[in-house]
Design a protein around this motif. Sequence first.
Motif, mmCIF file in Angstrom:
data_model
loop_
_atom_site.group_PDB
_atom_site.id
_atom_site.type_symbol
_atom_site.label_atom_id
_atom_site.label_comp_id
_atom_site.label_asym_id
_atom_site.label_seq_id
_atom_site.Cartn_x
_atom_site.Cartn_y
_atom_site.Cartn_z
ATOM 1 N N SER A 1 6.120 -4.552 -3.169
ATOM 2 C CA SER A 1 5.433 -5.099 -2.004
ATOM 3 C C SER A 1 5.119 -6.577 -2.196
ATOM 4 O O SER A 1 5.293 -7.389 -1.278
ATOM 5 N N ILE B 1 0.964 9.434 3.962
ATOM 6 C CA ILE B 1 1.467 8.056 3.933
ATOM 7 C C ILE B 1 1.580 7.502 5.356
ATOM 8 O O ILE B 1 1.200 6.355 5.628
ATOM 9 N N VAL C 1 -2.144 6.987 6.671
ATOM 10 C CA VAL C 1 -2.868 5.884 6.047
ATOM 11 C C VAL C 1 -2.247 4.550 6.454
ATOM 12 O O VAL C 1 -2.952 3.579 6.764
ATOM 13 N N THR C 2 -0.906 4.499 6.465
ATOM 14 C CA THR C 2 -0.246 3.253 6.858
ATOM 15 C C THR C 2 -0.525 2.914 8.316
ATOM 16 O O THR C 2 -0.792 1.755 8.659
ATOM 17 N N ALA D 1 -4.116 1.728 8.615
ATOM 18 C CA ALA D 1 -4.271 0.363 8.106
ATOM 19 C C ALA D 1 -3.614 -0.652 9.031
ATOM 20 O O ALA D 1 -4.115 -1.766 9.203
ATOM 21 N N ARG D 2 -2.501 -0.243 9.636
ATOM 22 C CA ARG D 2 -1.769 -1.164 10.512
ATOM 23 C C ARG D 2 -2.427 -1.283 11.874
ATOM 24 O O ARG D 2 -2.629 -2.373 12.400
ATOM 25 N N GLY E 1 -0.859 9.931 -1.682
ATOM 26 C CA GLY E 1 -0.666 9.029 -0.552
ATOM 27 C C GLY E 1 -1.511 7.782 -0.668
ATOM 28 O O GLY E 1 -1.042 6.668 -0.385
ATOM 29 N N TYR E 2 -2.755 7.919 -1.101
ATOM 30 C CA TYR E 2 -3.605 6.744 -1.264
ATOM 31 C C TYR E 2 -3.192 5.916 -2.471
ATOM 32 O O TYR E 2 -3.394 4.691 -2.481
ATOM 33 N N ALA F 1 -0.509 3.832 -0.961
ATOM 34 C CA ALA F 1 -1.038 2.847 -0.007
ATOM 35 C C ALA F 1 -1.795 1.733 -0.720
ATOM 36 O O ALA F 1 -1.628 0.553 -0.402
ATOM 37 N N PHE G 1 -0.741 -2.208 -0.444
ATOM 38 C CA PHE G 1 -1.591 -3.233 0.163
ATOM 39 C C PHE G 1 -2.286 -4.105 -0.881
ATOM 40 O O PHE G 1 -2.708 -5.215 -0.572
ATOM 41 N N LEU H 1 -7.163 -0.998 4.198
ATOM 42 C CA LEU H 1 -7.418 0.420 4.006
ATOM 43 C C LEU H 1 -8.831 0.819 4.383
ATOM 44 O O LEU H 1 -9.227 1.966 4.159
#
Length: 843
Positions: free
Chosen positions: A398, A481, A484-485, A488-489, A784-785, A788, A792, A803
Amino acid sequence: MSAAVRERPGPAAAGNGGLPARRAVIRWAWRLLRREWRQQLLILALITVAVAATFVGSAVATDAPPPPGAGFGTAADMATFASLSPHASAEIAALVHRFGRVDVIENETLSVPGSVTTYSLRAQDPHGAFGQPMLSLVTGHYPRAAGQIALTSGVASELHLNVGDTWRAGGSARRVVGIVTNPQNLLDEFALVAPGQVSAPTLVTVLFDAPGANGSLDQNVTSRQSAAAANVLNPVTISLAAATLGMLLIALVSVGGFTVLAQRRLRSIGMLGAQGATNANVRLVVVANGLATGAVGAVAGFALGLAAWLAYRPRAEASAHHVIGAFRLPWLVIFVSMALAVLAACLAAVQPARAIARVPVVAALAGRPPAPRQARRWAGPTGVGLLVLAFFLIGLASEQATSPAAETGNKSTLFLALIVGLIVLCAGVVLVAPTCLALLARAARRAPIVVRLAVRDLARYRARSGAALGAISLSVLIAVIICVTAAARFGNPVDYVGPNLTSNQLIVYPQEAATTPNAPCLHEPGGCPTLTGAQVAKLASEARGIAASLGSRNVVRLEAADAALQRAAPGRPWDGPVYVATAQLLRAYSISAAQVSPDAEILTMRPGLAGLTRLQFLYGARKFGPPGSNSPCPPSYCRANPKIQQVSGLPSGTSAPNTVITEHAVRQFHLTTTAAGWLIQTPDPLTAGQISATQHAAAAAGLTAETRNSIPASAEILDVATVFGILLALGILAMCVGLLRSETASDLRTLTATGAGSRARRAICAATAGALALVGAVAGVVAGYIAAIGFFRASHLDTLSSLSSIPVANLLLILLGMPAAAVLGGWLLAGREPSAIGRRPLE
């Protein structure tokens, strides 16, 4: 004697059978599959559905994006000019002189009367050198003379015109002679005229071929190759990654299925060993069965996927907004997914084949299955290490992918690193999840006896239930995923996503203040024109008349000030207008003056906006840095981190007054306000006929109407992802619990002999399903976290503050709702006594 019967012929005797023996074993395995296909229906259905889903999913993922040559026609290069100025004409003449053939397309932007919708008046030769793929005739014929015009179906519907009617705009009238479309972009709404019939083009496109001219052309020239190379995330690569993950799930579930099938055939395999079959022959029976099952499932999945794609293709074209060929498919992905399905089934049969080959002949003839093996002690620590490694791999990928210094050619490698990180994450989840069963068994020491039996059995023989638990955890991981994404988005208060208005709302703007949707004059200080008192009164009267025609008296005047919000941080700029919190607007939403803090400068309903840092409140018609830049905030025209108060009573919607400037701030910063529009709320949702009539009435009154768009809210995206993950996990769980019950039939027989009834069987099955669902949900959420946070943490997308928007309801539904549904389903479906408890099946 016992040692003698345990031995099978060794390598020296293998030559007695050789290739004919292997062929005979394979034929026997194939006949077993044909005769007992119902017992293998679960695995066959899994493989068939997975291959079909990959077929349709990869086709949609590959064909949904615009074609690589969209906008280019058959040309390799394209030049664009803002107008047909003398400079642009000279540039076009230079291109003609240098490269020969060119295709010139002229566009002039027009507005649909009474609507914020726009379309293009386009002059293009239907038989041009390069633009032919960008035009298709639906009905009628192309315009050939100055008084003729052809419309797209969308424009014809908006203007209520048919072939033979008269189109009027800009003081000219033309007869509609046809309906046309752009096959490469079905959203391209335009009115086509003959070349040279656009008097004041606002966009001129020149298509041409410039072989060997890379880097030597003007900067307003774009090549097809560079446009295609800019797409780093290749849909084919993404589809292959998704297919690999899906086949991994199949392999994990199929392990238990082939184990049960091998145990059902234990006596037949014992007879095979008694007749002189080697260990390799016995293993070949199960492996060949897995190979045949995978091949049959792959072929059935291909046929099902092809039929589903042909049926879904018209809807896919409507969703992708361009024409898709029936057999324009990612054949590489499809054939690779079929090969992966066969490979997954074959690999899933390897471990049961080895286990069944180790069973002594006498034990096999007696029908005594092998005792389940204990879980490996190194699995848990290794899984934790893989999770840590995945955290750093995802973060590294990332950080490099979002770095401004990253080159386009290097981003594909970085994307590959991200995929590797996700694969490592999945491997870590598969290894860690079974270890969590031991912790659950310790926590259930004081539970009822049937619950302890179920949980202890899962913990004691984690190697048996680990594959099923890994598959459940991965299905939850996918959903988490996405949730959470998306949170956050879309949960970022600056990056507000959703419908612009509710279904019973509309906003009417003065036409000069709404040439495009969302009243762009509200996005920059001093952008809205000033209306005189007489003009405001007249437009307000017209707005009330429109509201009355809709049966509403709820009309709220929207005031705009010469001010705007932006955030001095990377990411998307502020999305949405900022109105003034007038007394009328606050009364309309039942917000009293006591609810507003005296020193508040901004009121908002956007959660989290009040605590957001690096916000800038810009006022006055001054120049300022671009949104998202780290520009300074001079006190003369900029207020850093204004005082924001969250008020839940304000309406939602990207165009609705969800964020407003208080009158205190208007006085403090000496802002100038002007009427920007009128918000109308109707008693019932607006119908299509009412919207059309409103647009015509607004056009006649000098107004422009905006109604609800079709953008889904972020909550809808989260809910769909959550339901998908839960249903997938519950489906896998139901299959796995059924297989585990078949494998533990001897234990159930013992319990029945000791007096346990249907109530005990229900409790054991419910406890088994609930334990697997709970551990799988926890493992999937944690993993998943991890992914994430790793993404990020190192990205330039707002770091860990992205998040802060935790999808609490969705995570609780996964962590609590899924285990509860598993317990209820296990209790209801375990009432019937399995036939294997009363008697053993004879072969």
